[in-house]
Design a protein around this motif. Sequence first.
Motif, PDB file in Angstrom:
ATOM      1  N   ALA A  72      29.366  62.356  29.223  1.00  0.00           N
ATOM      2  CA  ALA A  72      29.455  62.924  28.174  1.00  0.00           C
ATOM      3  C   ALA A  72      28.365  64.364  28.146  1.00  0.00           C
ATOM      4  O   ALA A  72      28.406  65.253  27.183  1.00  0.00           O
ATOM      5  N   VAL A  73      27.369  64.248  28.989  1.00  0.00           N
ATOM      6  CA  VAL A  73      26.443  65.288  28.977  1.00  0.00           C
ATOM      7  C   VAL A  73      27.023  66.543  29.393  1.00  0.00           C
ATOM      8  O   VAL A  73      27.661  66.730  30.396  1.00  0.00           O
ATOM      9  N   HIS A  74      26.874  67.619  28.561  1.00  0.00           N
ATOM     10  CA  HIS A  74      27.451  68.999  28.907  1.00  0.00           C
ATOM     11  C   HIS A  74      26.366  69.602  29.895  1.00  0.00           C
ATOM     12  O   HIS A  74      25.282  69.874  29.781  1.00  0.00           O
ATOM     13  N   ILE A  75      26.778  69.754  31.099  1.00  0.00           N
ATOM     14  CA  ILE A  75      26.055  70.326  32.183  1.00  0.00           C
ATOM     15  C   ILE A  75      26.776  72.031  32.457  1.00  0.00           C
ATOM     16  O   ILE A  75      27.849  72.021  32.658  1.00  0.00           O
ATOM     17  N   SER A  76      25.689  72.985  31.812  1.00  0.00           N
ATOM     18  CA  SER A  76      26.150  74.326  32.029  1.00  0.00           C
ATOM     19  C   SER A  76      26.631  74.883  33.341  1.00  0.00           C
ATOM     20  O   SER A  76      26.068  74.275  34.236  1.00  0.00           O
ATOM     21  N   GLU A  77      27.361  75.840  33.458  1.00  0.00           N
ATOM     22  CA  GLU A  77      27.697  76.599  34.661  1.00  0.00           C
ATOM     23  C   GLU A  77      26.339  76.974  35.693  1.00  0.00           C
ATOM     24  O   GLU A  77      26.251  76.847  36.874  1.00  0.00           O
ATOM     25  N   GLN A  78      24.993  77.276  35.153  1.00  0.00           N
ATOM     26  CA  GLN A  78      23.911  77.694  35.799  1.00  0.00           C
ATOM     27  C   GLN A  78      23.443  76.254  36.410  1.00  0.00           C
ATOM     28  O   GLN A  78      22.735  76.567  37.402  1.00  0.00           O
ATOM     29  N   HIS A  79      24.012  75.086  36.271  1.00  0.00           N
ATOM     30  CA  HIS A  79      23.620  73.924  36.854  1.00  0.00           C
ATOM     31  C   HIS A  79      24.490  73.465  37.707  1.00  0.00           C
ATOM     32  O   HIS A  79      24.059  72.388  38.552  1.00  0.00           O
ATOM     33  N   TRP A  80      25.742  74.154  37.784  1.00  0.00           N
ATOM     34  CA  TRP A  80      26.839  73.722  38.533  1.00  0.00           C
ATOM     35  C   TRP A  80      26.440  74.432  39.903  1.00  0.00           C
ATOM     36  O   TRP A  80      26.946  74.463  40.837  1.00  0.00           O
TER      37      TRP A  80
END
Length: 150
Positions: free
Chosen positions: A142-150
């Motif tokens: 459920a944790v949102h992982i932003s694009e900067q971390h993908w």
Amino acid sequence: MAAPPFNAETAQQRVKKAQDLWNTQDPEKVSKAYTEDCIWRNRDQFFSGTDKIIEFLTKKWQKEKNYKLRKELFTFMGNKIAVQFWYEYQDAHDDMKWKRCYGLEDWTFSEDGRNCKRQMSGNDIEISENERWFKEGVDVNAVHISEQHW
């Protein structure tokens, strides 16, 4: 356990099953998902076989305390799956500092559905308590992982 060739649904199921299995931090249990002669590359380590997998995972989780992992399907084809992952842990070899590892894995599966090759590339960064995503009680999915971390 789904066997290859994978489709979008079975590949996704495999990724989340692996995530859940690794989050048990049970080397014996995890090793059963791999063939007896499975080839591993984990960062700069190369080895194969159940005994080496168990030894590696035992040492890993002696060092990586409060380990929490998330895996996401990156791509798949036939008997191969690639995943992106993030995990956080306290480093028992570095004053229990919080760290996060970012990385990619590629997996090759045998006909019986067990993993026969696993390659992992990852990088650890030190994080503060406030930067943690996977705090106690949080659903890693459920944790949102932003694009900067993908």
